[in-house]
Motif scaffolding. Sequence first.
Motif, PDB file in Angstrom:
ATOM      1  N   LYS A   2      38.457  17.202  -5.448  1.00  0.00           N
ATOM      2  CA  LYS A   2      39.260  18.414  -5.475  1.00  0.00           C
ATOM      3  C   LYS A   2      38.582  19.556  -4.729  1.00  0.00           C
ATOM      4  CE  LYS A   2      41.734  17.407  -9.712  1.00  0.00           C
ATOM      5  NZ  LYS A   2      43.052  17.233  -9.132  1.00  0.00           N
ATOM      6  N   LEU A   3      39.398  20.430  -4.175  1.00  0.00           N
ATOM      7  CA  LEU A   3      38.926  21.610  -3.462  1.00  0.00           C
ATOM      8  C   LEU A   3      38.645  22.697  -4.498  1.00  0.00           C
ATOM      9  CD1 LEU A   3      38.562  22.531  -0.505  1.00  0.00           C
ATOM     10  CD2 LEU A   3      40.899  23.371  -0.604  1.00  0.00           C
ATOM     11  N   ARG A   4      37.371  23.017  -4.709  1.00  0.00           N
ATOM     12  CA  ARG A   4      36.969  24.004  -5.722  1.00  0.00           C
ATOM     13  C   ARG A   4      37.326  25.401  -5.223  1.00  0.00           C
ATOM     14  NH1 ARG A   4      30.855  22.994  -5.887  1.00  0.00           N
ATOM     15  NH2 ARG A   4      31.320  23.162  -3.690  1.00  0.00           N
ATOM     16  N   THR A   5      38.276  26.030  -5.935  1.00  0.00           N
ATOM     17  CA  THR A   5      38.864  27.269  -5.432  1.00  0.00           C
ATOM     18  C   THR A   5      38.746  28.391  -6.453  1.00  0.00           C
ATOM     19  OG1 THR A   5      40.416  25.934  -4.152  1.00  0.00           O
ATOM     20  CG2 THR A   5      40.968  28.261  -4.454  1.00  0.00           C
ATOM     21  N   TYR A   6      38.393  29.558  -5.946  1.00  0.00           N
ATOM     22  CA  TYR A   6      38.295  30.773  -6.754  1.00  0.00           C
ATOM     23  C   TYR A   6      39.433  31.701  -6.331  1.00  0.00           C
ATOM     24  CZ  TYR A   6      35.991  34.494  -9.356  1.00  0.00           C
ATOM     25  OH  TYR A   6      35.686  35.484 -10.260  1.00  0.00           O
ATOM     26  N   PHE A   7      40.149  32.240  -7.307  1.00  0.00           N
ATOM     27  CA  PHE A   7      41.328  33.066  -7.049  1.00  0.00           C
ATOM     28  C   PHE A   7      41.054  34.520  -7.428  1.00  0.00           C
ATOM     29  CE2 PHE A   7      42.815  28.774  -7.548  1.00  0.00           C
ATOM     30  CZ  PHE A   7      43.817  28.652  -6.589  1.00  0.00           C
ATOM     31  N   VAL A   8      41.297  35.411  -6.471  1.00  0.00           N
ATOM     32  CA  VAL A   8      41.130  36.845  -6.699  1.00  0.00           C
ATOM     33  C   VAL A   8      42.519  37.463  -6.592  1.00  0.00           C
ATOM     34  CG1 VAL A   8      39.928  38.945  -6.020  1.00  0.00           C
ATOM     35  CG2 VAL A   8      38.851  36.695  -5.617  1.00  0.00           C
ATOM     36  N   GLU A   9      43.143  37.664  -7.746  1.00  0.00           N
ATOM     37  CA  GLU A   9      44.535  38.134  -7.825  1.00  0.00           C
ATOM     38  C   GLU A   9      44.697  38.884  -9.138  1.00  0.00           C
ATOM     39  OE1 GLU A   9      48.075  39.215  -7.615  1.00  0.00           O
ATOM     40  OE2 GLU A   9      47.675  37.849  -5.936  1.00  0.00           O
ATOM     41  N   ASP A  10      45.254  40.090  -9.084  1.00  0.00           N
ATOM     42  CA  ASP A  10      45.372  40.893 -10.301  1.00  0.00           C
ATOM     43  C   ASP A  10      46.685  40.691 -11.056  1.00  0.00           C
ATOM     44  OD1 ASP A  10      46.878  42.204  -8.367  1.00  0.00           O
ATOM     45  OD2 ASP A  10      46.392  44.195  -9.132  1.00  0.00           O
ATOM     46  N   ASN A  11      47.658  40.022 -10.467  1.00  0.00           N
ATOM     47  CA  ASN A  11      48.918  39.764 -11.152  1.00  0.00           C
ATOM     48  C   ASN A  11      48.823  38.399 -11.830  1.00  0.00           C
ATOM     49  OD1 ASN A  11      51.608  38.673 -11.585  1.00  0.00           O
ATOM     50  ND2 ASN A  11      52.354  40.460 -10.467  1.00  0.00           N
ATOM     51  N   ASP A  35      40.252  39.711 -11.252  1.00  0.00           N
ATOM     52  CA  ASP A  35      41.297  40.664 -10.881  1.00  0.00           C
ATOM     53  C   ASP A  35      40.725  41.975 -10.369  1.00  0.00           C
ATOM     54  OD1 ASP A  35      40.410  41.724 -13.268  1.00  0.00           O
ATOM     55  OD2 ASP A  35      42.358  41.706 -14.251  1.00  0.00           O
ATOM     56  N   THR A  36      39.391  42.010 -10.168  1.00  0.00           N
ATOM     57  CA  THR A  36      38.753  43.192  -9.600  1.00  0.00           C
ATOM     58  C   THR A  36      37.765  42.759  -8.514  1.00  0.00           C
ATOM     59  OG1 THR A  36      36.828  43.266 -11.070  1.00  0.00           O
ATOM     60  CG2 THR A  36      38.846  44.377 -11.846  1.00  0.00           C
ATOM     61  N   GLU A  37      37.500  43.673  -7.607  1.00  0.00           N
ATOM     62  CA  GLU A  37      36.533  43.413  -6.537  1.00  0.00           C
ATOM     63  C   GLU A  37      35.149  43.130  -7.106  1.00  0.00           C
ATOM     64  OE1 GLU A  37      34.366  45.919  -2.941  1.00  0.00           O
ATOM     65  OE2 GLU A  37      36.316  46.594  -3.651  1.00  0.00           O
ATOM     66  N   LEU A  38      34.716  43.921  -8.068  1.00  0.00           N
ATOM     67  CA  LEU A  38      33.375  43.763  -8.629  1.00  0.00           C
ATOM     68  C   LEU A  38      33.207  42.406  -9.300  1.00  0.00           C
ATOM     69  CD1 LEU A  38      30.609  45.011  -9.218  1.00  0.00           C
ATOM     70  CD2 LEU A  38      31.589  45.983 -11.298  1.00  0.00           C
ATOM     71  N   ASP A  39      34.163  42.013 -10.143  1.00  0.00           N
ATOM     72  CA  ASP A  39      34.061  40.713 -10.823  1.00  0.00           C
ATOM     73  C   ASP A  39      34.045  39.565  -9.817  1.00  0.00           C
ATOM     74  OD1 ASP A  39      34.026  41.986 -13.283  1.00  0.00           O
ATOM     75  OD2 ASP A  39      36.130  41.559 -13.734  1.00  0.00           O
ATOM     76  N   ALA A  40      34.899  39.659  -8.805  1.00  0.00           N
ATOM     77  CA  ALA A  40      34.973  38.596  -7.801  1.00  0.00           C
ATOM     78  C   ALA A  40      33.681  38.492  -7.000  1.00  0.00           C
ATOM     79  CB  ALA A  40      36.155  38.836  -6.868  1.00  0.00           C
ATOM     80  N   LEU A  58      44.773  41.478  -1.408  1.00  0.00           N
ATOM     81  CA  LEU A  58      44.144  42.715  -0.924  1.00  0.00           C
ATOM     82  C   LEU A  58      44.143  43.831  -1.957  1.00  0.00           C
ATOM     83  CD1 LEU A  58      45.376  42.861   2.772  1.00  0.00           C
ATOM     84  CD2 LEU A  58      43.183  42.080   1.876  1.00  0.00           C
ATOM     85  N   PHE A  59      45.228  43.942  -2.718  1.00  0.00           N
ATOM     86  CA  PHE A  59      45.325  45.016  -3.705  1.00  0.00           C
ATOM     87  C   PHE A  59      45.009  44.465  -5.079  1.00  0.00           C
ATOM     88  CE2 PHE A  59      47.830  46.431  -0.129  1.00  0.00           C
ATOM     89  CZ  PHE A  59      47.362  47.718   0.040  1.00  0.00           C
ATOM     90  N   LEU A  60      43.942  44.984  -5.683  1.00  0.00           N
ATOM     91  CA  LEU A  60      43.441  44.487  -6.953  1.00  0.00           C
ATOM     92  C   LEU A  60      43.510  45.570  -8.019  1.00  0.00           C
ATOM     93  CD1 LEU A  60      40.306  42.665  -5.510  1.00  0.00           C
ATOM     94  CD2 LEU A  60      42.536  41.661  -6.077  1.00  0.00           C
ATOM     95  N   ARG A  61      43.282  45.172  -9.256  1.00  0.00           N
ATOM     96  CA  ARG A  61      43.295  46.123 -10.367  1.00  0.00           C
ATOM     97  C   ARG A  61      42.257  47.218 -10.147  1.00  0.00           C
ATOM     98  NH1 ARG A  61      40.676  46.361 -15.180  1.00  0.00           N
ATOM     99  NH2 ARG A  61      39.807  44.292 -14.980  1.00  0.00           N
ATOM    100  N   GLN A  62      41.124  46.849  -9.585  1.00  0.00           N
ATOM    101  CA  GLN A  62      40.059  47.801  -9.235  1.00  0.00           C
ATOM    102  C   GLN A  62      39.412  47.296  -7.971  1.00  0.00           C
ATOM    103  OE1 GLN A  62      36.445  47.019  -9.478  1.00  0.00           O
ATOM    104  NE2 GLN A  62      36.110  48.985  -8.507  1.00  0.00           N
ATOM    105  N   GLY A  63      39.216  48.180  -7.021  1.00  0.00           N
ATOM    106  CA  GLY A  63      38.605  47.794  -5.761  1.00  0.00           C
ATOM    107  C   GLY A  63      39.632  47.201  -4.813  1.00  0.00           C
ATOM    108  N   SER A  64      39.133  46.480  -3.827  1.00  0.00           N
ATOM    109  CA  SER A  64      39.989  45.946  -2.767  1.00  0.00           C
ATOM    110  C   SER A  64      39.586  44.527  -2.405  1.00  0.00           C
ATOM    111  CB  SER A  64      39.855  46.840  -1.528  1.00  0.00           C
ATOM    112  OG  SER A  64      40.378  46.210  -0.393  1.00  0.00           O
ATOM    113  N   GLY A  65      40.573  43.740  -2.017  1.00  0.00           N
ATOM    114  CA  GLY A  65      40.283  42.414  -1.511  1.00  0.00           C
ATOM    115  C   GLY A  65      39.460  42.452  -0.238  1.00  0.00           C
TER     116      GLY A  65
END
Length: 126
Positions: A2-11, A35-40, A58-65
Motif C-alpha cells: 500500500k501507498l503510505r499516505t498522510y492527509f492534510v485537510e481541515d474538512n 488539519d493544521t500546518e503545524l501538526d502536519a 491549501l486552506f487549513l484550520r490554522q496555517g497554510s498548505g
Amino acid sequence: MKLRTYFVEDNPTIRENLIATLAELADVEAVGTADTELDATHWLTQNADAWDLVVVDLFLRQGSGLGVVNALQARSKNQKLLVLSNYATPDVRERCQRLNADAIFDKSNEIDGLVDFCIDLNTNKV
C-alpha cells in the motif's frame, strides 16, 4: 504494498471521503491526518520514513498548505507531495510548482486525475 499516505485537510467530511476513495481505488493506506500546518509539518518531518505520499489542501484550520509544501523541500526523491484544492488557479499552480509540489489537482473537477496519479505512483513504486 500500500501507498503510505498522510492527509492534510481541515474538512473532516472531505478528508474521510478522500481516504475511503483512495483506499478503494488506488491501494492507499492513511498513515495519519492533520488539519493544521503545524501538526502536519511536525508529524511529517519527525516521521520522514513513515510516508510515501502527502495530499495537502491549501486552506487549513490554522496555517497554510503552502507552509506544509515548503517545509517538505528536503523530502526524499521517492516521496511525493500533491496539492488538492478548490483554488487551483494558474497562479496557485505556479507557486506550488516553484515549491516542488509533484502535482496540483482541483477538488471540484480533477479527482480522477488524483486517483490516476496515485495508481500510477503505487504501480511504479520500488
